[in-house]
Scaffold this active site. Structure first.
Site, short mmCIF file in Angstrom:
data_model
loop_
_atom_site.label_atom_id
_atom_site.label_comp_id
_atom_site.label_asym_id
_atom_site.label_seq_id
_atom_site.Cartn_x
_atom_site.Cartn_y
_atom_site.Cartn_z
N LYS A 192 6.65 19.38 61.51
CA LYS A 192 7.71 18.38 61.99
C LYS A 192 8.11 17.77 62.20
O LYS A 192 9.28 16.61 62.63
CB LYS A 192 7.19 18.66 63.50
CG LYS A 192 7.33 20.59 63.90
CD LYS A 192 7.39 20.72 65.98
CE LYS A 192 7.78 22.08 66.10
NZ LYS A 192 6.19 22.00 67.26
N HIS A 255 -0.27 24.48 73.94
CA HIS A 255 1.10 24.67 74.07
C HIS A 255 0.54 25.98 74.45
O HIS A 255 -0.56 27.52 73.85
CB HIS A 255 1.69 25.04 73.00
CG HIS A 255 3.16 23.84 72.44
ND1 HIS A 255 3.31 24.24 71.49
CD2 HIS A 255 3.80 23.20 72.92
CE1 HIS A 255 3.93 22.94 71.18
NE2 HIS A 255 4.24 22.76 72.59
N TYR A 256 1.36 26.91 75.13
CA TYR A 256 0.94 28.17 76.01
C TYR A 256 1.97 29.23 75.89
O TYR A 256 2.77 28.09 76.87
CB TYR A 256 0.12 28.11 77.17
CG TYR A 256 -0.22 29.54 77.07
CD1 TYR A 256 -2.02 29.79 76.08
CD2 TYR A 256 -0.17 30.26 78.06
CE1 TYR A 256 -1.74 31.60 76.66
CE2 TYR A 256 -0.38 31.49 78.95
CZ TYR A 256 -1.06 31.97 78.32
OH TYR A 256 -1.90 33.34 78.04
N SER A 259 2.21 29.23 69.11
CA SER A 259 2.81 30.37 67.70
C SER A 259 1.77 30.96 67.04
O SER A 259 2.43 32.45 66.30
CB SER A 259 4.06 29.79 66.81
OG SER A 259 5.16 29.18 67.67
N TYR A 260 0.98 30.49 67.18
CA TYR A 260 -0.93 30.42 66.13
C TYR A 260 -1.83 30.69 67.10
O TYR A 260 -1.86 29.50 67.72
CB TYR A 260 -0.25 29.40 64.89
CG TYR A 260 0.79 30.00 64.07
CD1 TYR A 260 0.37 31.11 63.09
CD2 TYR A 260 2.28 29.06 64.70
CE1 TYR A 260 2.16 30.96 62.42
CE2 TYR A 260 2.92 29.12 63.57
CZ TYR A 260 2.80 29.97 62.87
OH TYR A 260 4.27 30.00 62.01
N TYR A 261 -2.06 32.23 67.09
CA TYR A 261 -3.57 32.03 67.64
C TYR A 261 -4.52 31.55 67.61
O TYR A 261 -5.53 32.75 66.90
CB TYR A 261 -3.50 33.68 68.40
CG TYR A 261 -2.21 33.86 69.65
CD1 TYR A 261 -2.00 33.30 71.03
CD2 TYR A 261 -1.36 33.95 68.83
CE1 TYR A 261 -1.18 33.96 72.18
CE2 TYR A 261 -0.41 34.12 70.31
CZ TYR A 261 -0.17 34.23 71.30
OH TYR A 261 0.70 33.66 72.33
N HIS A 262 -5.00 29.93 66.63
CA HIS A 262 -6.40 30.03 66.78
C HIS A 262 -5.70 28.55 67.13
O HIS A 262 -5.27 27.66 66.62
CB HIS A 262 -6.15 29.84 64.82
CG HIS A 262 -7.28 29.06 64.17
ND1 HIS A 262 -8.69 29.51 63.25
CD2 HIS A 262 -7.79 27.43 64.66
CE1 HIS A 262 -9.45 28.84 63.23
NE2 HIS A 262 -8.88 27.86 63.89
N HIS A 264 -5.39 24.79 68.52
CA HIS A 264 -4.85 23.44 67.87
C HIS A 264 -4.66 22.94 69.54
O HIS A 264 -4.37 23.62 69.73
CB HIS A 264 -4.55 24.06 66.76
CG HIS A 264 -3.20 24.98 67.01
ND1 HIS A 264 -2.98 25.92 67.04
CD2 HIS A 264 -1.63 24.28 67.43
CE1 HIS A 264 -2.11 26.17 67.76
NE2 HIS A 264 -1.41 25.15 67.93
N HIS A 266 -1.61 19.37 69.48
CA HIS A 266 -0.62 18.62 69.22
C HIS A 266 -0.62 17.11 69.68
O HIS A 266 -1.55 16.72 70.97
CB HIS A 266 0.98 19.06 69.81
CG HIS A 266 0.99 20.07 69.21
ND1 HIS A 266 1.91 20.70 68.57
CD2 HIS A 266 0.47 21.62 70.17
CE1 HIS A 266 2.37 22.16 68.31
NE2 HIS A 266 1.50 22.30 69.44
P1 M7G Z 1 1.93 26.32 68.17
O1 M7G Z 1 2.16 25.45 69.41
O2 M7G Z 1 1.38 27.00 68.18
O3 M7G Z 1 3.85 26.45 68.14
O4 M7G Z 1 1.63 25.06 67.36
P2 M7G Z 1 5.67 25.99 68.18
O5 M7G Z 1 5.22 25.71 67.03
O6 M7G Z 1 5.68 26.33 69.62
O7 M7G Z 1 4.54 24.05 68.72
C1 M7G Z 1 1.86 25.76 65.57
C2 M7G Z 1 2.26 23.60 64.88
O8 M7G Z 1 1.59 24.42 63.31
C3 M7G Z 1 3.76 23.37 65.11
O9 M7G Z 1 3.77 21.37 65.87
C4 M7G Z 1 3.91 24.12 63.73
O10 M7G Z 1 5.28 23.06 63.51
C5 M7G Z 1 2.71 23.50 62.90
N1 M7G Z 1 3.06 23.97 61.62
C6 M7G Z 1 3.17 25.21 61.57
N2 M7G Z 1 3.12 26.15 60.05
C7 M7G Z 1 2.97 27.16 59.56
C8 M7G Z 1 2.60 24.42 59.32
C9 M7G Z 1 2.40 24.26 58.10
O11 M7G Z 1 2.14 24.92 57.31
N3 M7G Z 1 1.70 23.27 57.64
C10 M7G Z 1 1.59 22.06 58.82
N4 M7G Z 1 1.04 20.97 58.72
N5 M7G Z 1 1.85 22.02 60.19
C11 M7G Z 1 2.49 23.49 59.99
#
Ligand code: M7G
Length: 346
Positions: A192, A255-256, A259-262, A264, A266
């Site tokens: 982002k 976040h809850y 988008s990805y369940y591993h 992380h 922010h």
């Molecule tokens: P999230 O809280 O799972 O979902 O965060 P959100 O998208 O609702 O915030 C996943 C975060 O990983 C997001 O801030 C995405 O912008 C970031 N992200 C997703 N992808 C696919 C990539 C990537 O390929 N590279 C990087 N650097 N960040 C990513």
């Protein structure tokens, strides 16, 4: 495949969403017959030099300002100006600013290709609802959904970063040894972020351990680990950016639903407002609050908590049972959903 040639072949289908506040537009289209989501975000103003000046009032945070020295900066970069109206001491008009791909790009562009239905729905406009996710709902509806979402295909980008050297040149910090996988993590610029403007700094820390899918899996046993992680993030990032951003200027959150369940985390400059709510759904919870809550939540931690947040109708969970649960909750609370169904409080 480079971005320019992909965008050159992008065939427009429709606008998914646009937001005048965040200055973002998302388009649905196709490239070579496969769905694509193209997003553009107008960039924030870029200045050549950022200077920190100790605050005059003696506040702990110095004042942060940009020097107007560059031909691409807002004032110097005005190439065309047209007044619209003025009234008393107020004047307004439109301008064209000098653009340059390196010094002052107009927009940050993101492309997802091939995009799945899941991606498309995520960007599409949708109606939102407040839902109370109870521990039961988590077990019955969310857990099976998470299993579906954890395919190696969907998690590929995460594994690419952790193990395959993807985005390596952009990694800010990496701590990993196979002997102590549990403490390992990597910090890198989030997709982002334009990677240029410190005001909109957006990083993501991805942990190596894979036993935590989301907030729900956190319990008091994780508290010390999270305290260490928080401390490292807030030490490393200001150092890395030469204290152009201070530890108390970082919003560190999760976040809850993610988008990805591993697991992380922010990491965002507090100058970047409204971050976390840009898609209007889910909840954002500060890591500090998580750490504090784990001190009193009981041995099962977040597994026992009811979490209230906003969910969009395009989210799979809405169709997988949240819709019915919201209706049940409102009924249970004695709250009418339309004028016909209820007549006030008596
Ligand atoms: P999230 O809280 O799972 O979902 O965060 P959100 O998208 O609702 O915030 C996943 C975060 O990983 C997001 O801030 C995405 O912008 C970031 N992200 C997703 N992808 C696919 C990539 C990537 O390929 N590279 C990087 N650097 N960040 C990513």
């Amino acid at each position: 495949q480079d971005l320019a040639s992909l965008i050159g072949r992008f065939k427009y289908v429709r606008v998914l969403d646009s937001n005048p506040h965040t200055k973002v537009i998302s388009l649905l289209g196709s490239i070579d017959g496969k769905d694509a989501v193209l997003t553009a975000e107008k960039t924030h103003f870029i200045f050549d030099e950022t200077v920190r000046r100790p605050s005059q009032s003696g506040r702990s945070t110095p004042i942060f300002f940009h020097r107007e020295i560059d031909e691409y900066s807002f004032l110097n970069g005005i190439t065309d100006l047209k007044e619209l109206t003025s009234n008393d001491i107020y004047y307004w008009g439109l301008s064209v600013l000098k653009q340059h791909i390196l010094h002052n790009p107009t927009a940050k562009v993101n492309l997802i290709w091939p995009a799945s239905q899941f991606h498309i729905k995520g960007y599409d406009q949708q109606d939102l609802h407040v839902v109370r996710e109870t521990p039961d709902m988590y077990r019955n509806i969310v857990v099976p959904f998470i299993q579906e979402m954890c395919t190696s295909e969907r998690m590929k980008w995460v594994n690419n970063i952790l193990y395959e050297g993807a985005e390596d040149d952009r990694v800010v910090y990496k701590e990993y040894s196979s002997r102590n996988k549990e403490d390992g993590f990597v910090i890198l610029p989030d997709m982002k972020w334009d990677g240029i403007n410190i005001d909109s700094l957006y990083l993501v820390a991805i942990v190596y351990r894979d036993d935590i899918k989301s907030l729900r899996d956190l319990n008091p046993n994780h508290r010390d680990w999270l305290i260490r992680l928080n401390k490292k993030i807030k030490t490393i990032i200001p150092q890395h950016y030469d204290y152009n951003v201070n530890p108390d200027e970082l919003r560190v959150f999760i976040h809850y639903q993610p988008s990805y369940y591993h697991f992380h985390v922010h990491i965002v400059n507090i100058r970047h407002p409204g971050v976390g709510e840009e898609r209007g759904s889910g909840m954002t919870i500060l890591l500090e609050d998580v750490i504090e809550a784990l001190g009193f939540l009981g041995p099962e931690g977040y597994m026992k908590k009811t979490l209230t947040y906003v969910i969009g109708e395009n989210h799979d969970l809405w169709k997988k049972g949240f819709k019915e649960e919201v209706e049940k909750q409102l009924k249970h609370d004695g709250i009418a959903t339309s004028p016909e169904k209820g007549s006030g409080f008596n």
